[in-house]
Every structure is written in structure tokens, then in C-alpha cells.
Design an enzyme around this catalytic site. Structure first.
Site, PDB file in Angstrom:
ATOM      1  N   CYS A 113       0.984  -1.243   0.018  1.00 23.17           N
ATOM      2  CA  CYS A 113      -0.101  -0.035   0.058  1.00 23.17           C
ATOM      3  C   CYS A 113       0.873   1.096   0.001  1.00 23.17           C
ATOM      4  O   CYS A 113       1.874   1.164   0.806  1.00 23.17           O
ATOM      5  CB  CYS A 113      -1.008  -0.010   1.115  1.00 23.17           C
ATOM      6  SG  CYS A 113      -1.811   1.615   1.132  1.00 23.17           S
ATOM      7  N   HIS A 156      -9.004  -3.641  -2.435  1.00 18.62           N
ATOM      8  CA  HIS A 156      -8.303  -2.859  -1.465  1.00 18.62           C
ATOM      9  C   HIS A 156      -8.567  -1.329  -1.436  1.00 18.62           C
ATOM     10  O   HIS A 156      -8.727  -0.800  -0.391  1.00 18.62           O
ATOM     11  CB  HIS A 156      -6.814  -3.282  -2.102  1.00 18.62           C
ATOM     12  CG  HIS A 156      -5.913  -2.213  -1.476  1.00 18.62           C
ATOM     13  ND1 HIS A 156      -4.625  -3.016  -0.883  1.00 18.62           N
ATOM     14  CD2 HIS A 156      -5.574  -0.935  -1.414  1.00 18.62           C
ATOM     15  CE1 HIS A 156      -3.933  -2.020  -0.715  1.00 18.62           C
ATOM     16  NE2 HIS A 156      -4.238  -0.744  -0.947  1.00 18.62           N
ATOM     17  N   GLU A 157      -9.378  -0.781  -2.607  1.00 17.49           N
ATOM     18  CA  GLU A 157      -9.517   0.608  -2.582  1.00 17.49           C
ATOM     19  C   GLU A 157     -10.763   1.011  -2.099  1.00 17.49           C
ATOM     20  O   GLU A 157     -10.999   1.893  -1.304  1.00 17.49           O
ATOM     21  CB  GLU A 157      -9.575   0.917  -4.003  1.00 17.49           C
ATOM     22  CG  GLU A 157      -8.294   0.855  -4.892  1.00 17.49           C
ATOM     23  CD  GLU A 157      -6.832   1.343  -4.356  1.00 17.49           C
ATOM     24  OE1 GLU A 157      -7.178   2.274  -3.474  1.00 17.49           O
ATOM     25  OE2 GLU A 157      -6.002   0.731  -4.487  1.00 17.49           O
ATOM     26  N   HIS A 160     -10.038   0.937   1.780  1.00 12.22           N
ATOM     27  CA  HIS A 160      -9.631   2.366   1.957  1.00 12.22           C
ATOM     28  C   HIS A 160     -10.897   3.270   2.280  1.00 12.22           C
ATOM     29  O   HIS A 160     -10.607   4.252   3.202  1.00 12.22           O
ATOM     30  CB  HIS A 160      -8.640   2.845   0.834  1.00 12.22           C
ATOM     31  CG  HIS A 160      -7.191   2.752   0.912  1.00 12.22           C
ATOM     32  ND1 HIS A 160      -6.441   2.760   2.132  1.00 12.22           N
ATOM     33  CD2 HIS A 160      -6.427   2.080   0.156  1.00 12.22           C
ATOM     34  CE1 HIS A 160      -5.046   2.560   1.602  1.00 12.22           C
ATOM     35  NE2 HIS A 160      -5.217   1.918   0.545  1.00 12.22           N
TER      36      HIS A 160
END
Ligand code: SB7
Ligand code: NI
Length: 187
Positions: A113, A156-157, A160
Site C-alpha cells: 500500500c 483494496h481501494e 480504504h
């Protein structure tokens, strides 16, 4: 254009906040944010320009990573040598995973990341296939199915945007333990 100095690092509370929904039509600031995040990915994926600007290559970038707590992320999953068209290129706004496979998947190399300076080893177990609903920069709603690597990147995004970091999903006791024997390992 964003540089590494603009990327928020682990420990910054913005990375642990649930981002705010984005309203349409996009403000000028949000239009610029979308453009500048995708520009980072494009510039970072060309070795010469990445080196020139000192950028870590990235396939995704979420707004909280540039200090903006809004539900927006850029994704640029490159194609292959004989298939150079990107596998997925989009600024995804207000994304929601509306359904997903039971089958789990993880990258065999683990994840990294841009907001985490030291790579933490281990399988980040996610869904192998997802259906994502999101809006594009014009406010048009899309519902798309993704699998394998592009699906991992989008998860993953989206994580966030909800205040989660990849290492939250690594088994702390045994980073390479797979509880589900059906987990797809993606090269
Ligand atoms: C490996 C890398 C990424 C996603 C999934 C697997 C993107 C890394 C760049 N980012 O920090 C984007 O949030
Ligand atoms: Ni990240």
C-alpha cells in the site's frame, strides 16, 4: 500532480475514517481530485516517469490517501504485453460491493500500500469475484462484475474508503495460513 510527499501514511487518522459520499455534479475540486489521482497511477506505471518524480508504482489510489475523506478511488490495472489495453481503468465514486463469491482469493505475493511504508507479508484473503456498483465522474451508475486481480485491487481501494488497511486482513498468528482450502491464489 501528486507526489509521494502528498500521500498520507499509516497513523494519519484520515486512513481510518469512513469517507463521505460524493455529491453530483462533481465540484471543481472533486473533478481535479479524480483527474490527479488517475494521473498519479499513469505516471507511476511508466518506469521512466516514476523514477523522474520518485513515485512508487500503484494500480490504485483512494482519496483518503491524498488526505480527502471522500468515497472516490482511481483504479488502473494494466494489461499484459500482448494485450496492452488496461484490464480496468476507472475512477470509481461511491462504490459498493453489492454481491460477491463465496470463494475467497488472495494474491500469492501478498499486497502493499502506498500509505504503508514497510511491506507486511501474508495472504490478504478477499473475495475472488465481486459485483460493484459505483458512479463515474459524470454521475452515471455502473454495476460491473470483476474477478481475480482487478477484483482484489477494487476491494483494496473500497476498503480504504471504509477506513480499512490491507494488513487488517492478514492472519496475525500465521500470515500464510489459509482457513479455506478453496482459496484461489492469484499470481
Ligand atoms: C496490491 C496493491 C494494491 C491493491 C491490491 C493489491 C494497490 C496498492 C496501491 N495502493 O495503496 C492503493 O490503495
Ligand atoms: Ni492502499
Amino acid at each position: 500532480m501528486y507526489l509521494m510527499k502528498d500521500i498520507t501514511r499509516d497513523g494519519d487518522p484520515v486512513l481510518r475514517q469512513v469517507a463521505a459520499k460524493v455529491a453530483f455534479p462533481l465540484s471543481e475540486a472533486d473533478q481535479k481530485l479524480a483527474h490527479d489521482m488517475m494521473e498519479y497511477l499513469e505516471v507511476s506505471q511508466v518506469p521512466e516517469t516514476a523514477e523522474k518524480y520518485g513515485l512508487r508504482p500503484g494500480v490504485g489510489l483512494a482519496a483518503p490517501q491524498v488526505g480527502v475523506s471522500e468515497m472516490m478511488a482511481a483504479v488502473l490495472v494494466p494489461g499484459t504485453e500482448d494485450h496492452p489495453k488496461p484490464l480496468f481503468k476507472e475512477v470509481i465514486i461511491n462504490p459498493v460491493i453489492v454481491s460477491h463469491s463465496v470463494q475467497p482469493a488472495a494474491l500469492s505475493e501478498g499486497e502493499g500500500c502506498l500509505s504503508v511504508d514497510h511491506d507486511l507479508p501474508g495472504y490478504v484473503v478477499r473475495h475472488d469475484r465481486i459485483t460493484v456498483r459505483y458512479q463515474d465522474i459524470d454521475g452515471k451508475t455502473h454495476k460491473i462484475r470483476l474477478r481475480d486481480y482487478p477484483a482484489i485491487v477494487c476491494q483494496h481501494e473500497i476498503d480504504h474508503l471504509n477506513g480499512h488497511l490491507y494488513y487488517d486482513l492478514i492472519n496475525q498468528k500465521d500470515p500464510y495460513q489459509l482457513t479455506d482450502q478453496n482459496t484461489v491464489l492469484i499470481d
